[in-house]
Write an enzyme that holds these catalytic residues in place. Structure first.
Site, mmCIF file in Angstrom:
data_model
loop_
_atom_site.group_PDB
_atom_site.id
_atom_site.type_symbol
_atom_site.label_atom_id
_atom_site.label_comp_id
_atom_site.label_asym_id
_atom_site.label_seq_id
_atom_site.Cartn_x
_atom_site.Cartn_y
_atom_site.Cartn_z
ATOM 1 N N ARG A 1 0.848 -1.194 0.000
ATOM 2 C CA ARG A 1 0.000 0.000 0.000
ATOM 3 C C ARG A 1 0.885 1.247 0.000
ATOM 4 O O ARG A 1 2.104 1.134 0.063
ATOM 5 C CB ARG A 1 -0.919 -0.017 1.230
ATOM 6 N N ASP B 1 -2.227 10.890 -2.138
ATOM 7 C CA ASP B 1 -2.474 9.844 -3.141
ATOM 8 C C ASP B 1 -2.687 10.437 -4.520
ATOM 9 O O ASP B 1 -2.465 9.778 -5.534
ATOM 10 C CB ASP B 1 -3.669 8.986 -2.742
HETATM 11 O O1 MRU Z 1 -4.807 3.099 1.898
HETATM 12 P P1 MRU Z 1 -3.334 3.368 1.935
HETATM 13 O O2 MRU Z 1 -2.672 2.841 3.162
HETATM 14 O O3 MRU Z 1 -2.647 2.947 0.665
HETATM 15 O O4 MRU Z 1 -3.243 4.957 1.997
HETATM 16 C C1 MRU Z 1 -1.995 5.559 2.071
HETATM 17 C C2 MRU Z 1 -2.060 7.036 2.188
HETATM 18 O O5 MRU Z 1 -3.112 7.633 2.209
HETATM 19 C C3 MRU Z 1 -0.755 7.758 2.191
HETATM 20 O O6 MRU Z 1 -0.839 8.932 2.946
HETATM 21 C C4 MRU Z 1 -0.357 8.122 0.754
HETATM 22 O O7 MRU Z 1 -0.498 7.031 -0.100
HETATM 23 C C5 MRU Z 1 1.029 8.624 0.669
HETATM 24 S S1 MRU Z 1 2.224 7.350 0.984
HETATM 25 C C6 MRU Z 1 3.744 8.054 0.821
#
Ligand code: MRU
Length: 349
Positions: A49, A239
């Site tokens: 993730r 994201d």
């Molecule tokens: O659902 P996830 O754990 O993939 O979400 C991750 C996030 O929201 C992070 O803040 C984002 O991807 C940045 S990671 C450097």
């Protein structure tokens, strides 16, 4: 065949090993992926993730598809087109996924005169380049972000944006680690980050490894620690960032930005430029993933909410750009008005 070893993944040359982040911090289990479908499933189910890492792993998924085509003797272009669709469908919000898959596919589509072995090797080189560029980007983000923080500060962060979410170091957490090494950060408040608990499970795990002092708070405690004067800056990852500076990030981020504004605290977003989606004018166009309601209704298979209760489980939210103090990238820091500063950054000015 080359090998790559990072905190959250290992590339062996014909297999992608992913650290199962659903099991951290109590178990360190590695999941082996030998096909693009297995990589897509690992992304979907959150074995792996974090926006940049999703992009890196998907790039290796494309390499695995090419290797499979070679083994089966099937059409490599057909296999790659299929694999790219499967990978792109794994999760909708982090633009790094399509950024990396599209980059791999444009390399593949341009190859016309290579042997099958060289074709696969060329794709592997590209996936490794994506990984290496992300490593370098994180080092620059760390330096650029640390320069913004005051001496002896306490910061608050959300979700996990560290080495577990990228190639190495991290984005927002990379800024915190860098600033800590410079003696600038003295304490970190870690939002637990309901419902998947990336904060209390993953960020806490990374901060412990680094020896950085921190405490976990429930997401709802953020306003109170700000009110008590215990937060000098909020720093989060992203994201997807649209060209007007709106920021999609883990659910709860928008709430933090509103709180930061109310308490006069700077709100920083740290992300590589691969997270900036210049094709979208604003955040309302960002697809927001909704995950299984059972992630909210219980924990580890144990039902917490009453039977027949339902939950709404958006995995991300969008913070409007007017709440963002600055966006920290490897190419520099963008400040309001973002329409202009992001355009300049993306043009490399
Ligand atoms: O659902 P996830 O754990 O993939 O979400 C991750 C996030 O929201 C992070 O803040 C984002 O991807 C940045 S990671 C450097």
């Amino acid at each position: 065949m080359a090998e790559v070893s990072a905190m959250a993944f290992r590339w062996t040359g014909d297999c992608l090993l992913l650290l199962d982040q659903r099991k951290l911090p109590h178990e360190e289990v590695w999941v082996a992926c030998k096909t693009a479908e297995e990589v897509a499933e690992a992304i979907r189910s959150m074995v792996t993730r974090g926006a940049p890492l999703i992009g890196i792993t998907a790039a290796f998924g494309v390499v695995l598809a090419a290797q499979q085509a070679k083994q089966k003797g099937s059409s490599i272009q057909t296999e790659l087109e299929h694999a790219s669709q499967v990978l792109l469908a794994a999760r909708p919000t982090a633009v790094n996924l399509s950024w990396a898959v599209n980059r791999m596919m444009s390399v593949a589509r341009e190859i016309t005169d290579l042997s099958l072995d060289d074709f696969v090797a060329r794709l592997e080189d590209e996936a490794i380049a994506i990984y290496r560029e992300d490593c370098e980007a994180n080092l620059c983000i760390g330096e650029n972000g640390a320069a913004l923080l005051p001496e002896n500060c306490q910061v608050l962060t959300h979700c996990n944006t560290g080495a577990l979410a990228v190639s190495d170091l991290g984005t927002a957490l990379g800024v915190i680690k860098t600033a800590y090494r410079q003696g600038k950060v003295r304490f970190v408040w870690v939002d637990e980050t309901r419902p998947f608990l990336q904060g209390s499970r993953l960020t806490a795990w990374e901060l412990m490894k680094e020896g950085i002092p921190f405490k976990i708070i429930v997401d709802g405690a953020a306003a109170w620690v700000m009110r008590k004067g215990l937060v000098d800056a909020v720093i989060v990852g992203a994201d997807r960032i649209t060209r007007n500076g709106d920021v999609a990030n883990k659910i709860g981020t928008y709430m933090l930005a509103v709180l930061a504004k109310n308490h006069g605290i700077p709100f920083y977003v740290a992300a590589p430029t691969s997270t900036i989606d210049i094709s979208l004018p604003s955040g309302e166009h960002i697809p927001i993933e909704e995950r299984d309601e059972n992630e909210v209704l219980g924990w580890h298979g144990v039902r917490v909410a009453p039977e027949n209760a339902h939950a709404f489980n958006p995995s991300f939210d969008v913070t409007p750009s007017e709440l963002v103090t600055a966006i920290i990238t490897e190419k520099g820091v963008a400040s309001p008005p973002y329409q202009e500063s992001i355009a300049r950054l993306m043009q490399g000015e």
